[in-house]
Design a protein around this motif. Structure first.
Motif, PDB file in Angstrom:
ATOM      1  N   ALA A 120     -10.505  19.087   1.249  1.00  0.00           N
ATOM      2  CA  ALA A 120      -9.134  18.737   1.603  1.00  0.00           C
ATOM      3  C   ALA A 120      -8.444  19.937   2.240  1.00  0.00           C
ATOM      4  CB  ALA A 120      -8.377  18.290   0.366  1.00  0.00           C
ATOM      5  N   ALA A 121      -8.699  21.101   1.687  1.00  0.00           N
ATOM      6  CA  ALA A 121      -8.047  22.311   2.190  1.00  0.00           C
ATOM      7  C   ALA A 121      -8.509  22.649   3.602  1.00  0.00           C
ATOM      8  CB  ALA A 121      -8.341  23.476   1.241  1.00  0.00           C
ATOM      9  N   THR A 122      -9.831  22.674   3.816  1.00  0.00           N
ATOM     10  CA  THR A 122     -10.327  23.041   5.144  1.00  0.00           C
ATOM     11  C   THR A 122      -9.920  22.009   6.179  1.00  0.00           C
ATOM     12  OG1 THR A 122     -12.399  22.010   4.518  1.00  0.00           O
ATOM     13  CG2 THR A 122     -12.314  24.418   4.438  1.00  0.00           C
ATOM     14  N   ALA A 123      -9.967  20.755   5.799  1.00  0.00           N
ATOM     15  CA  ALA A 123      -9.597  19.704   6.743  1.00  0.00           C
ATOM     16  C   ALA A 123      -8.144  19.885   7.165  1.00  0.00           C
ATOM     17  CB  ALA A 123      -9.799  18.334   6.116  1.00  0.00           C
ATOM     18  N   GLY A 124      -7.313  20.208   6.187  1.00  0.00           N
ATOM     19  CA  GLY A 124      -5.891  20.387   6.475  1.00  0.00           C
ATOM     20  C   GLY A 124      -5.656  21.516   7.451  1.00  0.00           C
ATOM     21  N   ASP A 125      -6.488  22.558   7.371  1.00  0.00           N
ATOM     22  CA  ASP A 125      -6.281  23.711   8.242  1.00  0.00           C
ATOM     23  C   ASP A 125      -6.705  23.429   9.677  1.00  0.00           C
ATOM     24  OD1 ASP A 125      -5.252  25.045   6.246  1.00  0.00           O
ATOM     25  OD2 ASP A 125      -7.052  26.199   5.738  1.00  0.00           O
ATOM     26  N   ASN A 126      -7.846  22.725   9.812  1.00  0.00           N
ATOM     27  CA  ASN A 126      -8.409  22.607  11.153  1.00  0.00           C
ATOM     28  C   ASN A 126      -7.911  21.389  11.904  1.00  0.00           C
ATOM     29  OD1 ASN A 126      -9.868  24.917  10.654  1.00  0.00           O
ATOM     30  ND2 ASN A 126     -11.537  23.757   9.714  1.00  0.00           N
ATOM     31  N   PHE A 127      -8.617  20.306  11.665  1.00  0.00           N
ATOM     32  CA  PHE A 127      -8.357  19.128  12.460  1.00  0.00           C
ATOM     33  C   PHE A 127      -6.950  18.581  12.237  1.00  0.00           C
ATOM     34  CE2 PHE A 127      -8.840  14.648  13.579  1.00  0.00           C
ATOM     35  CZ  PHE A 127      -9.424  14.791  14.823  1.00  0.00           C
ATOM     36  N   LEU A 181       1.015  11.919   6.553  1.00  0.00           N
ATOM     37  CA  LEU A 181      -0.425  12.100   6.444  1.00  0.00           C
ATOM     38  C   LEU A 181      -0.756  13.410   5.749  1.00  0.00           C
ATOM     39  CD1 LEU A 181      -3.250  11.120   7.060  1.00  0.00           C
ATOM     40  CD2 LEU A 181      -3.124  12.294   9.255  1.00  0.00           C
ATOM     41  N   ARG A 182      -0.042  14.466   6.149  1.00  0.00           N
ATOM     42  CA  ARG A 182      -0.312  15.762   5.534  1.00  0.00           C
ATOM     43  C   ARG A 182       0.043  15.722   4.054  1.00  0.00           C
ATOM     44  NH1 ARG A 182      -1.550  20.007   8.627  1.00  0.00           N
ATOM     45  NH2 ARG A 182      -0.530  21.519   7.290  1.00  0.00           N
ATOM     46  N   GLN A 183       1.060  14.964   3.752  1.00  0.00           N
ATOM     47  CA  GLN A 183       1.434  14.756   2.359  1.00  0.00           C
ATOM     48  C   GLN A 183       0.271  14.130   1.588  1.00  0.00           C
ATOM     49  OE1 GLN A 183       4.368  15.416   0.903  1.00  0.00           O
ATOM     50  NE2 GLN A 183       3.982  14.414  -1.057  1.00  0.00           N
ATOM     51  N   ARG A 184      -0.236  13.050   2.169  1.00  0.00           N
ATOM     52  CA  ARG A 184      -1.361  12.355   1.530  1.00  0.00           C
ATOM     53  C   ARG A 184      -2.548  13.289   1.372  1.00  0.00           C
ATOM     54  NH1 ARG A 184      -2.578   6.554   2.015  1.00  0.00           N
ATOM     55  NH2 ARG A 184      -4.648   7.255   2.569  1.00  0.00           N
ATOM     56  N   VAL A 206     -12.285  -6.527  24.396  1.00  0.00           N
ATOM     57  CA  VAL A 206     -12.943  -7.631  23.708  1.00  0.00           C
ATOM     58  C   VAL A 206     -12.104  -8.071  22.512  1.00  0.00           C
ATOM     59  CG1 VAL A 206     -14.977  -8.232  22.326  1.00  0.00           C
ATOM     60  CG2 VAL A 206     -15.243  -6.949  24.449  1.00  0.00           C
ATOM     61  N   ALA A 207     -11.412  -7.097  21.922  1.00  0.00           N
ATOM     62  CA  ALA A 207     -10.717  -7.386  20.665  1.00  0.00           C
ATOM     63  C   ALA A 207      -9.611  -8.413  20.860  1.00  0.00           C
ATOM     64  CB  ALA A 207     -10.127  -6.104  20.097  1.00  0.00           C
ATOM     65  N   GLU A 208      -9.582  -9.362  19.958  1.00  0.00           N
ATOM     66  CA  GLU A 208      -8.543 -10.382  19.977  1.00  0.00           C
ATOM     67  C   GLU A 208      -7.222  -9.754  19.548  1.00  0.00           C
ATOM     68  OE1 GLU A 208      -8.420 -14.781  20.280  1.00  0.00           O
ATOM     69  OE2 GLU A 208      -9.946 -13.298  20.653  1.00  0.00           O
ATOM     70  N   GLU A 209      -7.337  -8.885  18.520  1.00  0.00           N
ATOM     71  CA  GLU A 209      -6.134  -8.241  17.996  1.00  0.00           C
ATOM     72  C   GLU A 209      -6.456  -6.772  17.726  1.00  0.00           C
ATOM     73  OE1 GLU A 209      -3.911 -10.194  14.651  1.00  0.00           O
ATOM     74  OE2 GLU A 209      -5.569 -11.588  14.912  1.00  0.00           O
ATOM     75  N   ILE A 210      -5.522  -5.910  18.033  1.00  0.00           N
ATOM     76  CA  ILE A 210      -5.644  -4.521  17.613  1.00  0.00           C
ATOM     77  C   ILE A 210      -4.441  -4.228  16.736  1.00  0.00           C
ATOM     78  CG2 ILE A 210      -5.768  -2.127  18.338  1.00  0.00           C
ATOM     79  CD1 ILE A 210      -7.056  -2.974  20.874  1.00  0.00           C
ATOM     80  N   GLU A 211      -4.720  -3.816  15.518  1.00  0.00           N
ATOM     81  CA  GLU A 211      -3.614  -3.579  14.606  1.00  0.00           C
ATOM     82  C   GLU A 211      -3.503  -2.077  14.404  1.00  0.00           C
ATOM     83  OE1 GLU A 211      -3.504  -6.330  11.347  1.00  0.00           O
ATOM     84  OE2 GLU A 211      -2.516  -4.841  10.080  1.00  0.00           O
ATOM     85  N   LEU A 212      -2.366  -1.534  14.738  1.00  0.00           N
ATOM     86  CA  LEU A 212      -2.177  -0.099  14.618  1.00  0.00           C
ATOM     87  C   LEU A 212      -1.799   0.236  13.179  1.00  0.00           C
ATOM     88  CD1 LEU A 212      -2.064   2.588  16.188  1.00  0.00           C
ATOM     89  CD2 LEU A 212       0.406   2.217  16.352  1.00  0.00           C
ATOM     90  N   VAL A 213      -2.561   1.139  12.610  1.00  0.00           N
ATOM     91  CA  VAL A 213      -2.221   1.607  11.268  1.00  0.00           C
ATOM     92  C   VAL A 213      -1.640   3.004  11.457  1.00  0.00           C
ATOM     93  CG1 VAL A 213      -3.079   2.064   8.971  1.00  0.00           C
ATOM     94  CG2 VAL A 213      -4.149   0.288  10.364  1.00  0.00           C
ATOM     95  N   ASP A 214      -0.381   3.117  11.219  1.00  0.00           N
ATOM     96  CA  ASP A 214       0.313   4.342  11.630  1.00  0.00           C
ATOM     97  C   ASP A 214       0.971   5.042  10.445  1.00  0.00           C
ATOM     98  OD1 ASP A 214       1.242   6.175  13.442  1.00  0.00           O
ATOM     99  OD2 ASP A 214       3.176   5.133  13.671  1.00  0.00           O
ATOM    100  N   LEU A 215       0.908   6.376  10.492  1.00  0.00           N
ATOM    101  CA  LEU A 215       1.614   7.215   9.527  1.00  0.00           C
ATOM    102  C   LEU A 215       2.222   8.344  10.341  1.00  0.00           C
ATOM    103  CD1 LEU A 215      -0.703   7.904   6.454  1.00  0.00           C
ATOM    104  CD2 LEU A 215       1.353   6.518   6.518  1.00  0.00           C
ATOM    105  N   THR A 216       3.341   8.865   9.897  1.00  0.00           N
ATOM    106  CA  THR A 216       3.836  10.050  10.598  1.00  0.00           C
ATOM    107  C   THR A 216       2.983  11.225  10.160  1.00  0.00           C
ATOM    108  OG1 THR A 216       5.345  10.608   8.841  1.00  0.00           O
ATOM    109  CG2 THR A 216       6.198   9.183  10.567  1.00  0.00           C
ATOM    110  N   PRO A 217       2.878  12.249  11.016  1.00  0.00           N
ATOM    111  CA  PRO A 217       2.062  13.414  10.648  1.00  0.00           C
ATOM    112  C   PRO A 217       2.468  13.982   9.293  1.00  0.00           C
ATOM    113  CG  PRO A 217       2.652  13.535  12.951  1.00  0.00           C
ATOM    114  CD  PRO A 217       3.346  12.336  12.410  1.00  0.00           C
ATOM    115  N   GLU A 218       3.780  13.984   8.980  1.00  0.00           N
ATOM    116  CA  GLU A 218       4.205  14.537   7.689  1.00  0.00           C
ATOM    117  C   GLU A 218       3.629  13.732   6.540  1.00  0.00           C
ATOM    118  OE1 GLU A 218       7.009  13.727   9.978  1.00  0.00           O
ATOM    119  OE2 GLU A 218       6.271  15.615  10.831  1.00  0.00           O
TER     120      GLU A 218
END
Lengths: 228, 874
Positions: free
Chosen positions: B205-212, B190-193, B176-188
């Motif tokens: 922040a700590a638990t999230a970093g460990d699991n998902f 993201l982990r930095q952020r 349905v979407a007219e446009e899909i815009e990819l918002v991309d970061l490298t895993p590094e």
């Protein structure tokens, strides 16, 4: 001095027509094209008779009539369109003296105007009323039809006496009912039919062709008084 | 041309634009990312700010900033729709205020987190459904989505992250979407952020970093996101260049997935959707209904699986048959399927290879040209319907019955053994197996067959009380008995199953047939609605309401008065939704599923005639076939309702035509009647000596015409309301004569014994006056007209007789018609007088008729009911 007639009507054509007819009959005619002007004119001109149209642009005719009746007893003849019985009745109840239905004949209008003026003139309270072979002595409470005495019941007497007191003028059903039977009876027009039938049989020469007690369809009754 | 009637060009332009906006669908732009924290919301708000700079009206429907300061800064200066508070089980939840946005109707709305699940009681269960409706309403939407929420990817996500994603968005939404815009970061990055606390704060922040947010997870998620994006771009590209990439062989492919009550079925449905999407072919989901009814739980699961398939874009097909494989194959052949998707049976091969009745095995043997895809699901055979229910009391009970039968047969056999010998006993056992096959399920029947063989062998075949058989003919006999018993049991239960299925099918067909027949016989709307509701009550045991569109095609304010269920205001809202969107809504549908009622729009083609609202109790589960039958009922009702409505419209059209004809007659005769006297007056005035007599006559004629027209109009518009009062009939007659200016030309004959009459004096006088005038005009004879008044039982009768030529034969009734004039009648009049007179008599409960007198001349008879006895004062 000529009697003054005030015509309150918003339609120029009707005013002009009435002007011609009334001046021909010896009236001095004044005109007002709205209710408020009309009320003003009554207070300054002191007319002898007023012709009032019920459908006015600013105040409706009925309001004009009610305001007028707060301070003036000048005879008022209402002009209405046909088939508005209820309006006529309300106007008569509110103090109008008579009505004429549009379209009307000039002769009829003049007769009604004359009758209304006549009633408005102070006259001697006569104890005896006499018209078309009927003689009524209001003091002795006796009624004679062509010389023969007629016995009336108390209610019939009240009706006849009321008609005589207002001889020549239309009495609405409501007015009669209220005076004779009291305010609770105002809606019971059948009383009138029954009692007027009885009354006519006793006072009219031929009750199938009544000459004295005139029915005004949908409005009320009137006792004939005088020549017309 | 008058200045003020000229349309204002600006207003016109605005109106055209408004029309455009209505017709236009909103555009969807998805900011797509691999996981939370990549900056989708930020990117979306930036884009929205750019739109604002372009002077587009933008409002924020809902945005979750998660306390991120940079994101919050971007919200600066944007109008935000306050959230709606939804109360659910004592807690107040905040949700996007969908209704407020619809009311606001901005050009663009920003809606964060597309996969969000709304609080129970909201308009839609899912936020993406809100978004779809916003798009339908012509509002553009910016939204955000993570790859793990895409329906077809949830299984994959679970496999490598171990997280079960519950909030999902169907893949079709991406189309349905007219446009899909990819918002991309490298895993590094993201982990930095993440470690900088830009995504989550503190401990979280700590638990999230460990699991998902483990690096392996992030890489996999990113790959999925990129791949999905690539697929989308590829599809877009191809749709833009159809000539270059035409691949005709693909269009003939079609997939079929078998859907059952199994929980693994959902997984297969998703797999098939992915597969179909990659092949770009249509797919159908087929559920087979067997003679064994599903339990409520299974039913619910199967419905859910089918709903999922439908949501993911499959065509859902329901079929029936005793053998699942056979039924599936038939459906596949009917729908031109080239590949079938089945669940791969698990367990050791010997277990399922030996089960020759397993649909999978059967299909492998019989599918012919259709390819089979066997999909491994986690534990379970997907197309088997025997999931739950093995231990249902009904079945257990049947096994007990089987033991009972076996015991009884054995007892009987022991008793008659001395008389008939042990071979005859075999026949007794066979008889019981046959009977069991008719009455019981297959399992118990086969058990009885086996049990009988064992019992016969053990108890009766010599040597008795051992399982060993010595005589060769006994061995042969036993072997044959065993085979025959099993075959008989199998065949009879097969017949029974077929019969039962047939019976259920027949019941449904009967119900539909009966409904159709009754509807065909119904003549009025009331009757139609009554019949449908009675059938729904009879077949489903449910109450329902019918809401039929009004004349202007709008949703009706109230249910039809025959309805057996009175929906609450909320339910009516759901019905209105179903009406407007032309889609089922309410109970267990994807729109407003918390409603108490199931609301089916009554559709004929794409025209909606109304809504059938069926009251569902919370525990009511409609099997797919029942749901289908209910749908068939709704279609029937829709068709009949439309036919009846159109019939009414047609009648109206006829009435309109008739009134047009009358209008023309009226116009002709009225213009004649008005013009003639005016011409006469003009002519009379122009003569040197003004002819007053002519003018008076013309004036009279004009007056009468106008009065008749006004009276007729008043009567026709129903504005004549008689005010009855007690009248003296003689007086009415006299007044009528006065009104008609009759003078001495009418002879009055009033019976003195006539009682008072309760009628409207004005109207009655008018009727009599018309009759008198008529008599004087038409009865052109020197002899006077006679008006007699007589008492006639409970009526008063007025006769107006004249001595004229009378009425031409056959016109006695016609004279009362509108605009009817007797041929050769004196000029003047529009032919309304008698019409009005009769109407006025009838509104007072009286009659007016005409006849010819034997002595010559016409007579008009007016009778009026007396109306009781007047009340008199004491």
């Amino acid at each position: 001095m000529k009697p003054i007639a005030l015509v309150i009507d918003d339609e120029l054509q009707i005013r002009r027509l009435l002007g011609v007819a009334l001046e021909g009959a010896g009236y001095l005619v004044r005109e007002a094209e709205s209710g408020s002007h009309g009320l003003q004119a009554v207070s300054t001109l002191r007319p002898d008779v007023i012709l009032l149209d019920l459908g006015l642009p600013d105040l409706d005719g009925l309001t004009v009539l009610r305001r007028l009746r707060e301070w003036s007893r000048t005879p008022v003849v209402i002009l209405t369109v046909r088939d508005a019985e209820e309006d006529k009745v309300v106007a008569l109840d509110a103090g109008a003296d008579d009505y004429v239905t549009k379209p009307f004949s000039t002769a009829e209008l003049l007769a009604r105007l004359r009758a209304a003026q006549r009633r408005a003139q102070p006259r001697e309270e006569s104890a005896v009323f006499s018209q078309g072979g009927l003689t009524v002595d209001l003091v002795a409470r006796t009624v004679h039809r062509d010389g023969a005495e007629v016995k009336l019941t108390a209610t019939e007497w009240s009706l006849l006496a009321m008609l005589i007191r207002h001889a020549g003028r239309i009495l609405t059903h409501r007015q009669i009912l209220r005076e004779v039977w009291g305010p609770n009876a105002e809606e019971h027009r059948e009383y009138l039919r029954v009692y007027f039938t009885h009354l006519r049989r006793k006072v009219e020469r031929d009750s199938a062709k009544p000459e004295l007690i005139i029915n005004e369809p949908g409005v009320g009754y009137r006792l004939r008084f005088g020549p017309a | 041309m008058r200045e003020d009637s000229r349309p204002d060009p600006d207003a016109l332009l605005a109106a055209i634009r408004a029309d455009d906006a209505k017709a236009r669908r909103g555009r969807l732009r998805i900011f797509f990312g691999m996981c939370p924290g990549v900056g989708k919301t930020y990117a979306m708000l930036e884009a929205a700010q750019r739109k604002i700079a372009e002077r587009v009206e933008v409002v924020v429907g809902v945005v979750e900033t998660h306390g991120r300061a940079e994101t919050e800064a971007l919200l600066e200066g944007m109008p935000i729709v306050p959230r709606a508070k939804v109360e659910y089980r004592g807690t107040v939840l905040e949700e996007m205020d969908f209704e407020a946005i619809m009311l606001w109707h901005p050009r663009l709305v920003v809606v964060d987190e597309l996969a969000h699940t709304n609080a129970p009681g909201s308009r839609h269960p899912k936020r993406y459904q809100d978004v779809l409706e916003l798009l339908d309403a012509g509002i553009d939407v910016f939204t955000t989505l993570n790859v793990q929420h895409v329906e077809s990817r949830t299984d994959t996500v679970r496999q490598f992250t171990g997280v079960t994603v519950r909030e999902t968005v169907p893949d079709s939404l991406l189309d349905v979407a007219e446009e899909i815009e990819l918002v991309d970061l490298t895993p590094e990055q993201l982990r930095q952020r993440l470690s900088e606390g830009k995504v989550y704060f503190g401990e979280r922040a700590a638990t999230a970093g460990d699991n998902f947010f483990r690096e392996s997870n992030l890489i996999a998620l990113r790959e999925m996101a990129l791949r999905l994006m690539a697929e989308h771009v590829d599809r877009r590209l191809r749709s833009l260049q159809p000539m270059l990439h035409r691949e005709p062989w693909r269009s003939s492919d079609r997939l079929l997935v078998a859907v059952s009550a199994s929980p693994h079925s959902a997984e297969m449905v998703r797999w098939t959707r992915r597969y179909a999407a990659s092949l770009e072919v249509p797919w159908i989901a087929v559920a087979v209904e067997t003679s064994e009814p599903l339990g409520a739980e299974d039913e619910k699961r199967r419905s859910a699986n089918l709903a999922l398939a439908s949501q993911l874009g499959a065509e859902v097909v329901l079929t029936s048959g005793t053998h699942i494989g056979e039924a599936l194959l038939l459906a596949a052949q009917q729908h031109g399927v080239t590949q079938m998707v089945l669940g791969k049976p698990d367990g050791p091969p010997w277990r399922w290879l030996w089960r020759s009745r397993s649909p999978v095995v059967w299909l492998i043997q019989h599918s012919g040209r259709i390819d089979l895809q066997l999909v491994r699901t986690e534990g379970g055979e997907a197309s088997s319907q025997k999931m739950a229910g093995e231990s249902r009391p009904g079945r257990l009970y049947q096994y007990v019955v089987v033991l009972g039968i076996a015991a009884a047969a054995t007892l009987f056999s022991v008793l008659i053994l001395p008389l008939v010998g042990y071979w005859s006993v075999a026949l007794i056992y066979l008889l019981t197996v046959t009977i069991a096959g008719v009455l019981l399920r297959r399992g118990p029947t086969l058990l009885l067959a086996a049990l009988s063989a064992m019992l016969w062998n053990f108890l009766f075949i010599p040597p008795r009380f051992t399982f060993s058989i010595t005589e060769p003919h006994d061995v042969m006999m036993f072997a044959m008995f065993f085979v025959v018993a099993l075959a008989v049991g199998h065949l009879t239960s097969l017949i029974r199953d077929r019969e039962r299925l047939e019976h259920r099918r027949e019941l449904r067909a009967m119900a539909l047939y009966q409904l159709t027949r009754r509807l065909a016989a119904s003549t009025s709307r009331d009757e139609t609605v009554r019949e449908v509701l009675a059938q729904i009550k009879k077949v489903f045991g449910l109450n329902a309401a019918v809401l039929l569109r009004d004349d202007s095609g709008a949703f009706p304010g109230t249910p039809h008065h025959e309805s057996t269920w009175m929906p609450s205001a909320k339910e009516e809202g759901v019905a209105a939704w179903a009406f407007q969107r032309k889609r089922p809504a309410g109970h267990r549908t994807d729109a407003l599923p918390d409603a108490d009622g199931l609301h089916l729009p009554l559709l004929v083609g794409d025209r909606v005639e109304g809504v059938l609202a069926v009251e569902m109790r919370p525990d009511t589960v409609l099997a797919p076939e029942q749901r289908e039958l209910l749908g068939a009922f709704a279609s029937q009702l829709a068709i009949v309702a439309e036919i009846q409505r159109l019939a009414v419209v047609q009648r109206h059209a006829q009435v309109l035509m008739e009134s047009e004809r009358l209008q023309k007659t009226l116009f002709d005769s009225v213009s004649h009647e008005l013009k003639t006297p005016i011409a006469a007056i003009s002519a009379a005035l122009e003569q040197p000596e003004v002819n007053w007599e002519e003018i008076r006559a013309a004036n009279q004629r004009l007056r009468r015409t106008v009065e008749h027209l006004l009276s007729a109009t008043r009567i026709e518009s129903g504005r004549v309301k008689p005010v009855p009062e007690w009248c003296e009939p003689g007086e009415l007659a006299r007044e009528a004569c006065t009104m008609a200016a009759a003078g001495d030309r009418v002879q009055l004959d009033v019976d003195p014994g006539v009682p008072l009459l309760r009628v409207d004096s004005g109207l009655t006088t008018q009727v009599l006056a018309t009759l008198v005038e008529n008599a004087l005009t038409h009865g052109a004879s020197p002899a006077p007209a006679v008006l007699t008044v007589r008492h006639d039982a409970d009526k008063v009768r007025f006769d107006v007789a004249d001595c004229g030529p009378g009425l031409p034969p056959g016109t006695e009734e016609k004279v009362f018609e509108k605009f009817f004039r007797l041929p050769g009648a004196p000029t003047g009049g529009v032919g309304l007088g008698l019409f009005i007179a009769r109407q006025l008599a009838e509104v007072q409960g009286g009659t007016l008729s005409a006849e010819n007198r034997p002595a010559g001349g016409a007579r008009f008879v007016l009778t009026l009911p007396i109306g009781g006895k007047p009340q008199l004062p004491e």
